[in-house]
Design a protein around this motif. Structure first.
Motif, PDB file in Angstrom:
ATOM      1  N   ALA A   1     -20.284   7.431  38.939  1.00  0.00           N
ATOM      2  CA  ALA A   1     -20.857   8.499  39.750  1.00  0.00           C
ATOM      3  C   ALA A   1     -21.260   8.009  41.140  1.00  0.00           C
ATOM      4  CB  ALA A   1     -22.067   9.099  39.035  1.00  0.00           C
ATOM      5  N   GLY A   2     -21.688   6.762  41.242  1.00  0.00           N
ATOM      6  CA  GLY A   2     -22.140   6.274  42.538  1.00  0.00           C
ATOM      7  C   GLY A   2     -21.219   5.264  43.172  1.00  0.00           C
ATOM      8  N   ALA A   3     -20.008   5.112  42.641  1.00  0.00           N
ATOM      9  CA  ALA A   3     -19.109   4.065  43.118  1.00  0.00           C
ATOM     10  C   ALA A   3     -18.413   4.450  44.416  1.00  0.00           C
ATOM     11  CB  ALA A   3     -18.065   3.740  42.057  1.00  0.00           C
ATOM     12  N   SER A   4     -18.263   3.480  45.315  1.00  0.00           N
ATOM     13  CA  SER A   4     -17.523   3.660  46.561  1.00  0.00           C
ATOM     14  C   SER A   4     -16.206   2.888  46.464  1.00  0.00           C
ATOM     15  CB  SER A   4     -18.335   3.127  47.747  1.00  0.00           C
ATOM     16  OG  SER A   4     -19.545   3.852  47.886  1.00  0.00           O
ATOM     17  N   VAL A   5     -15.129   3.513  46.920  1.00  0.00           N
ATOM     18  CA  VAL A   5     -13.813   2.896  46.827  1.00  0.00           C
ATOM     19  C   VAL A   5     -13.704   1.717  47.793  1.00  0.00           C
ATOM     20  CG1 VAL A   5     -11.337   3.244  47.185  1.00  0.00           C
ATOM     21  CG2 VAL A   5     -12.706   5.013  46.067  1.00  0.00           C
ATOM     22  N   VAL A   6     -13.216   0.587  47.270  1.00  0.00           N
ATOM     23  CA  VAL A   6     -12.964  -0.601  48.092  1.00  0.00           C
ATOM     24  C   VAL A   6     -11.463  -0.866  48.208  1.00  0.00           C
ATOM     25  CG1 VAL A   6     -13.429  -3.064  48.369  1.00  0.00           C
ATOM     26  CG2 VAL A   6     -15.175  -1.585  47.347  1.00  0.00           C
ATOM     27  N   PHE A   7     -10.768  -0.755  47.091  1.00  0.00           N
ATOM     28  CA  PHE A   7      -9.308  -0.911  47.071  1.00  0.00           C
ATOM     29  C   PHE A   7      -8.704   0.388  46.545  1.00  0.00           C
ATOM     30  CE2 PHE A   7     -10.787  -5.261  46.967  1.00  0.00           C
ATOM     31  CZ  PHE A   7      -9.858  -5.959  47.716  1.00  0.00           C
TER      32      PHE A   7
END
Length: 332
Positions: A80-86
């Motif tokens: 729910a709180g994850a930000s895309v890095v790859f």
């Protein structure tokens, strides 16, 4: 006088603003140089869980995989709180290390999840065929085996990494400070070999065909277990010999070196045919048998051994899950 004072205050304000901007620039440069050193760039290492055709070339120069990864602030990753890095980034081997551009750097006090598919070439220009919430199953849509069916499609484990308050990664999913991705086979491998029952019969083969398969499908699962939904029109995989291939006594002759990598699916309606003749100028005849009623499964290697006589073909099938499996016999 009032005008003069106003100009003096404005000049002082400009000086303060200029000084503040200089300080911001200086702080920014120091952050880039001190807080995010090159040694903290996110890197990757790879491992293949089960020996197979891919073991020697997964890390060869020019080989590439597609990786997805996301990050959460704190010690616990949550979708729910994850930000895309790859976001479907292609990572390529130079023969000694995996490289990508631009580099991503580790954030301090953070939790990461990573997963990847190999080879990137199997997806052409559309990495969107591989999607991943990084919290359960990965999804691959519209995957089609090539005309030579030699792509060993691999999916990695879900790698979890956390960083300390200085941005140093600390996790069992690391190898020399690089994210360790352990890949597993998610297609079925099929090997066919042919022998003659009587060494003196002089049989020669001219064609071997596996017919009735689905050549495309969608996948949902992990590197060790998942579900394929096969789709599309039936396709064949065939090997023909311009000159009839003589069989060496009763030794088995391998038809496809390295095997075929096919969509896991039901064997209903799938057949294996062998066309052969007696001697160099005999009349060709074709014998066909159904491969069975079970399924080809993810990560399993099926070894079909066809023994020929002038009247029949007998199949012995060994299922090798890249570990020993069961054995069944089929007869026409």
């Amino acid at each position: 006088m009032r005008i003069s004072v106003t100009h003096s205050r404005m000049a002082r304000a400009r000086a303060l603003v200029t000084l503040a901007l200089a300080l911001v620039t200086l702080v920014s440069c120091l952050r880039d140089e001190v807080e995010v050193p090159a040694r903290q760039a996110i890197g990757f290492s790879t491992l293949l869980t089960k020996a197979g055709a891919t073991a020697d070339n997964i890390g060869a120069s020019g080989s590439a995989f597609i990786v997805r990864g996301s990050v959460c602030s704190g010690s616990t990753w949550a979708s729910a709180g994850a930000s895309v890095v790859f976001d479907g980034v292609t990572v390529t081997s130079n023969g000694s290390a995996w490289t990508y551009s631009p580099l991503r750097y580790w954030y301090p006090s953070s939790a990461y999840h990573f997963r990847a598919v190999w080879p990137a070439s199997a997806f052409g220009a559309s990495s969107a065929k591989y999607t991943d919430g990084l919290d359960g199953n990965a999804s691959i849509t519209g995957f089609t085996v090539g005309t030579d069916a030699n792509v060993d499609l691999l999916l990695s484990n879900l790698a979890s990494v956390t960083t300390d308050d200085t941005g140093i990664p600390t996790s069992a999913s690391l190898e020399s400070d690089k994210v360790k991705l352990t890949f597993g086979h998610i297609l079925s491998q099929v090997n066919v070999s042919v022998a003659q029952q009587d060494a003196s019969s002089g049989l020669r083969i001219t064609n071997v065909t596996i017919a009735g398969m689905k050549g495309s499908g969608n996948f949902s699962g992990t590197s060790t277990t998942g579900t394929w939904t096969a789709s599309g029109d039936a396709v064949n995989r065939s090997k023909s010999f311009s000159t009839a291939q003589a069989l060496d006594g009763t030794n088995f002759y391998s038809i496809w070196d390295g095997g075929l990598f096919l969509i896991p699916q039901s064997l209903s309606g799938i057949t294996l045919s062998v066309t052969f003749q007696e001697g160099a100028s005999g009349t060709p005849q074709t014998l066909t048998a159904n491969l069975g009623t079970s399924d080809w499964e993810q990560g399993k290697n099926y070894e079909y051994k066809a023994t020929l006589t002038a009247k029949q073909i007998e199949f012995t099938v060994k299922v090798v899950d890249w570990v020993d499996g069961s054995t069944i016999t089929l007869q026409k």
